[in-house]
Motif scaffolding. Structure first.
Motif, PDB file in Angstrom:
ATOM      1  N   ASP A 182       0.825  -1.216   0.000  1.00 59.15           N
ATOM      2  CA  ASP A 182       0.000   0.000   0.000  1.00 59.15           C
ATOM      3  C   ASP A 182       0.853   1.258   0.000  1.00 59.15           C
ATOM      4  O   ASP A 182       1.917   1.294   0.634  1.00 59.15           O
ATOM      5  N   ILE A 183       0.355   2.286  -0.670  1.00 56.91           N
ATOM      6  CA  ILE A 183       0.859   3.651  -0.541  1.00 56.91           C
ATOM      7  C   ILE A 183      -0.190   4.385   0.288  1.00 56.91           C
ATOM      8  O   ILE A 183      -1.384   4.203   0.069  1.00 56.91           O
ATOM      9  N   PHE A 184       0.231   5.212   1.250  1.00 56.34           N
ATOM     10  CA  PHE A 184      -0.772   5.930   2.059  1.00 56.34           C
ATOM     11  C   PHE A 184      -0.216   7.247   2.588  1.00 56.34           C
ATOM     12  O   PHE A 184       0.994   7.436   2.668  1.00 56.34           O
ATOM     13  N   PHE A 185      -1.135   8.148   2.948  1.00 59.20           N
ATOM     14  CA  PHE A 185      -0.758   9.463   3.481  1.00 59.20           C
ATOM     15  C   PHE A 185      -1.971  10.121   4.124  1.00 59.20           C
ATOM     16  O   PHE A 185      -3.111   9.701   3.914  1.00 59.20           O
ATOM     17  N   GLU A 186      -1.718  11.149   4.895  1.00 53.43           N
ATOM     18  CA  GLU A 186      -2.763  11.934   5.550  1.00 53.43           C
ATOM     19  C   GLU A 186      -3.075  13.124   4.666  1.00 53.43           C
ATOM     20  O   GLU A 186      -2.162  13.811   4.214  1.00 53.43           O
ATOM     21  N   LEU A 187      -4.351  13.377   4.390  1.00 54.39           N
ATOM     22  CA  LEU A 187      -4.720  14.471   3.484  1.00 54.39           C
ATOM     23  C   LEU A 187      -4.291  15.844   3.999  1.00 54.39           C
ATOM     24  O   LEU A 187      -4.067  16.758   3.215  1.00 54.39           O
ATOM     25  N   SER A 210       2.551  15.791   1.928  1.00 54.56           N
ATOM     26  CA  SER A 210       3.997  15.711   1.649  1.00 54.56           C
ATOM     27  C   SER A 210       4.657  14.598   2.464  1.00 54.56           C
ATOM     28  O   SER A 210       5.759  14.154   2.150  1.00 54.56           O
ATOM     29  N   GLU A 211       3.977  14.128   3.512  1.00 58.56           N
ATOM     30  CA  GLU A 211       4.482  12.984   4.298  1.00 58.56           C
ATOM     31  C   GLU A 211       3.741  11.745   3.826  1.00 58.56           C
ATOM     32  O   GLU A 211       2.651  11.436   4.304  1.00 58.56           O
ATOM     33  N   ASN A 212       4.306  11.061   2.835  1.00 59.76           N
ATOM     34  CA  ASN A 212       3.624   9.890   2.273  1.00 59.76           C
ATOM     35  C   ASN A 212       4.509   8.653   2.400  1.00 59.76           C
ATOM     36  O   ASN A 212       5.727   8.754   2.460  1.00 59.76           O
ATOM     37  N   PHE A 213       3.873   7.499   2.458  1.00 59.36           N
ATOM     38  CA  PHE A 213       4.582   6.269   2.820  1.00 59.36           C
ATOM     39  C   PHE A 213       4.181   5.092   1.928  1.00 59.36           C
ATOM     40  O   PHE A 213       3.137   5.106   1.298  1.00 59.36           O
ATOM     41  N   ASP A 268      -7.434  11.901   8.554  1.00 55.80           N
ATOM     42  CA  ASP A 268      -8.082  11.634   7.260  1.00 55.80           C
ATOM     43  C   ASP A 268      -7.023  11.028   6.328  1.00 55.80           C
ATOM     44  O   ASP A 268      -6.341  11.739   5.595  1.00 55.80           O
ATOM     45  N   TYR A 269      -6.888   9.705   6.400  1.00 54.67           N
ATOM     46  CA  TYR A 269      -5.880   8.999   5.602  1.00 54.67           C
ATOM     47  C   TYR A 269      -6.492   8.473   4.314  1.00 54.67           C
ATOM     48  O   TYR A 269      -7.640   8.026   4.310  1.00 54.67           O
ATOM     49  N   VAL A 270      -5.712   8.497   3.248  1.00 51.66           N
ATOM     50  CA  VAL A 270      -6.117   7.817   2.023  1.00 51.66           C
ATOM     51  C   VAL A 270      -4.962   6.928   1.560  1.00 51.66           C
ATOM     52  O   VAL A 270      -3.801   7.158   1.926  1.00 51.66           O
ATOM     53  N   GLY A 271      -5.296   5.908   0.769  1.00 54.73           N
ATOM     54  CA  GLY A 271      -4.256   4.995   0.323  1.00 54.73           C
ATOM     55  C   GLY A 271      -4.619   4.285  -0.972  1.00 54.73           C
ATOM     56  O   GLY A 271      -5.752   4.347  -1.448  1.00 54.73           O
TER      57      GLY A 271
END
Length: 271
Positions: A67-72, A76-79, A97-100
């Motif tokens: 998975d790729i995920f980050f907080e909306l 810029s901080e994505n994982f 509010d995370y999306v992935g």
């Protein structure tokens, strides 16, 4: 874009619905564009509708995916999170509010030409692994986006990206993968995966495309099959479940399930 093997037709990776603070935390999965569905299982969103009274711990169970995920609020901080052979817990704030993006097994390495083994059992800053994709997320997302808009932006990016990728499908490897999925992970890896690959080749290809051995992947598939079946109180009580899924005794079944989920089968299915 080359035709990708139909992993989606054989495998449905499940993440449990959110139970704690359920009325104020929602987890939602939504489909990518049809042309991407052989590569990306889903886009997902985990968010609070109102601030919680305390920080939230989100548990991710083993699902064989990357998975790729980050907080909306802070795109810029994505994982990126690799294949995991056990559950993972993420301590979150009381508002998020995370999306992935959840890639079907083998598809992240196919798309980005990166060995899945490099990411196994950990998460990493996406910038270190895929600087271009990290930059796209940092500049393309922010607070207040609707699900439809999130989907549109992801679709546009991945359709464009995948169009330039040469997918390399080793039929012997994908045949072995299909055998595991068709048997729901219940098989003898040494005997049943005779697809023309040596044990060494098979190990190397599974490490590269999945992130672990064929045996570990089979365990995750077997576990996922149980999750999807949502066993009844009766089958748990009569202990039929572990026999039907190829476990040799109840203790082995409970131990492996707890390792992959974080709680016992009884705890997971609310008994």
């Amino acid at each position: 874009m080359d035709k990708t093997p139909d992993i989606r037709g054989l495998y449905v990776p499940v993440q449990p619905t959110v139970k704690q603070s359920a009325e104020r935390v929602t987890y939602q999965e939504f489909l990518p564009d049809t042309a991407l569905q052989g590569i990306i299982y889903c886009y997902w969103r985990l968010r609070t509708s109102l601030p919680l009274d305390e920080p939230f711990v989100y548990r991710v169970v083993a699902d064989g995916c990357i998975d790729i995920f980050f907080e909306l609020k802070t795109p810029s901080e994505n994982f990126v999170m690799g294949f995991c052979k056990k559950y993972t817990e993420f301590p979150l704030e009381n508002s998020f509010d995370y999306v992935g993006v959840r890639f079907l097994p083998t598809m992240f390495p196919q798309l980005f030409k990166i060995s899945a083994a490099e990411l196994s059992n950990r998460f990493e800053n996406l910038e270190v692994v895929l600087p271009g994709t990290a930059q796209f997320i940092a500049s393309g997302f922010g607070e207040g986006l609707s699900v439809a808009e999130i989907k549109r932006r992801f679709d546009e990016y991945f359709l464009h990206f995948a169009a330039g990728v040469d997918f390399n499908h080793d039929p012997r490897f994908y045949n072995a993968l299909s055998i595991i999925l068709q048997n729901f992970g219940v098989l003898n890896v040494e005997k049943d995966l005779d697809t023309g690959l040596s044990a060494r080749q098979l190990r190397r290809l599974f490490k590269y495309y999945v992130g672990d051995s064929a045996k570990t992947f089979s365990q995750v598939v077997r576990f996922q099959n149980i999750l999807r079946a949502k066993p009844s109180q009766q089958s748990l009580r009569e202990n039929k479940l572990f026999y039907d899924n190829g476990y040799y005794d109840q203790a082995h079944f409970i131990k492996e399930f707890k390792n992959l989920y974080g709680v016992t089968p009884g705890g997971a299915f609310g008994r």
